[in-house]
Design a protein around this motif. Structure first.
Motif, PDB file in Angstrom:
ATOM      1  N   ARG A 282       0.850  -1.192   0.000  1.00 29.56           N
ATOM      2  CA  ARG A 282       0.000   0.000   0.000  1.00 29.56           C
ATOM      3  C   ARG A 282       0.883   1.238   0.000  1.00 29.56           C
ATOM      4  O   ARG A 282       1.838   1.339   0.771  1.00 29.56           O
ATOM      5  CB  ARG A 282      -0.925  -0.002   1.220  1.00 29.56           C
ATOM      6  N   ASP A 292      -6.740   8.271   5.010  1.00 29.39           N
ATOM      7  CA  ASP A 292      -6.518   6.839   4.778  1.00 29.39           C
ATOM      8  C   ASP A 292      -5.450   6.289   5.716  1.00 29.39           C
ATOM      9  O   ASP A 292      -5.561   5.171   6.219  1.00 29.39           O
ATOM     10  CB  ASP A 292      -6.107   6.604   3.328  1.00 29.39           C
ATOM     11  N   TYR A 296      -5.787   3.342   8.592  1.00 30.16           N
ATOM     12  CA  TYR A 296      -4.886   2.189   8.676  1.00 30.16           C
ATOM     13  C   TYR A 296      -4.320   2.055  10.084  1.00 30.16           C
ATOM     14  O   TYR A 296      -4.237   0.941  10.629  1.00 30.16           O
ATOM     15  CB  TYR A 296      -3.740   2.320   7.673  1.00 30.16           C
TER      16      TYR A 296
END
Length: 356
Positions: A282, A292, A296
């Motif tokens: 990622r 984001d 995570y």
């Protein structure tokens, strides 16, 4: 005996006392009947009103917390009319993984005379993750202890607990800056990416190491080497969530190091990219994907090292520039990666070295 059966017995006794008072006709019998009639009405209303009419709401100090903090929870019980109740408790089962143990919080409420009551309880040392409080059980008992009722209320409260931030000092590097810190185990490998293209006259501020002494001697003036345009250096932050079973605490600590690194780079306004080596690598571009990255950090889980080693070697950013790698441990597999990258390589670990 169930509540409805108890209520049936109470009403049967009330009718029996009424018949006895009508037959006996004495003051004592009438007094006994009227006294029990009041209790019968009270118990009947107790079965209907206190639980069904109560509204319960939950409020937390903040829905965004940091792991290790204490969380204060407020429960408020409201209803339109007050009612005499002997005992009131609120029961809440804490979400899984919020704390180390499976725990139910039972909070007693002062006797339910008023229309509104507020109670508090505190949860210590909460853990990272997205936690959902989904229900509360209201338990009431009458003043005589004869009847008790429970009601499950669906109350959903979502609490986000982020990793704590550990102090993080950037590596000693002219392109990064900063000083060493206790959690880092650093190895640095550098390659010269510039090619000399010519010379020019020395200007104030030029590095002494770039002076071409031979050309200076020939021309009688100080001359500085010039270079082809250097390939753009990038700063990459790589997180490898590889950890053996039983070392979850080290994984959480490495997440806290990652938070510290991100905050430090943001404070210095240094552009960088974040790579997370998982089943699929990622890539996060910051600050555009800050949301984001935050998600995570809330939901990250460790992976077994054996599944990650080849993946890391295959997907590690290959570029000139600085690379900061954060991992729970420095294993033999991680050490092999030092020779896979160009530019400067800096390794940070959460705990002491573990060979693998």
């Amino acid at each position: 005996m169930k509540n409805w059966m108890k209520l049936f017995v109470v009403w049967a006794a009330a009718f029996g006392l009424y018949a006895f008072a009508r037959i006996e006709g004495s003051i004592v019998a009438s007094t006994l009947w009227w006294s029990f009639a009041v209790l019968t009405v009270y118990w009947t209303l107790f079965m209907i009103y206190p639980v069904t009419a109560a509204n319960v709401s939950r409020r937390v100090t903040t829905k965004r917390l940091v792991s290790g903090q204490a969380m204060d929870v407020e429960l408020r019980i409201e209803r339109k009319y007050p009612f005499l109740i002997g005992m009131v408790t609120l029961e809440e089962r804490l979400p899984q993984r919020l704390i180390d143990e499976d725990k139910t919080i039972i909070v007693p409420v002062d006797r339910f005379f008023r229309r509104a009551e507020v109670v508090h309880y505190e949860v210590d040392a909460i853990k990272r993750g997205i936690h959902v409080f989904d229900r509360t059980i209201l338990h009431v008992r009458d003043v005589f202890g004869l009847f008790d009722r429970k009601r499950t209320l669906r109350l959903e409260t979502v609490v986000e607990v982020s990793p704590a931030e550990l102090p993080f000092d950037l590596p000693r590097d002219e392109h990064v800056g900063g000083r060493g810190e206790q959690y880092r185990q650093m190895r640095t490998y550098t390659e010269v990416a510039n090619t000399t293209s010519g010379v020019r006259e020395y200007a104030a501020g030029d590095r002494i190491g770039r002076i071409d002494w031979k050309a200076s001697a020939r021309r009688g003036n100080l001359m500085t080497k010039t270079f082809d345009q250097e390939q753009e250096k990038k700063l990459s932050l790589v997180f490898v969530p590889a950890v053996s079973a039983g070392y979850e605490e080290a994984f959480e600590r490495s997440l806290s190091l990652l938070v510290g690194a991100i905050r430090q780079l943001e404070r210095k306004n240094l552009p960088f990219e974040l790579y997370v080596i998982e089943e699929q690598v990622r890539l996060f571009h910051l600050p555009d994907q800050s949301a984001d990255v935050g998600h995570y950090l809330l939901t990250a889980t460790p992976e077994a090292e054996g599944r990650l080693v080849e993946r890391v070697k295959r997907n590690l950013p290959q570029q000139n520039g600085d690379l900061i790698l954060i991992s729970p441990f420095e294993t033999s597999s991680i050490r092999e990666l030092m020779h896979e990258t160009q530019g400067s390589y800096h390794l940070y670990t959460a705990v002491s070295e573990v060979t693998g």
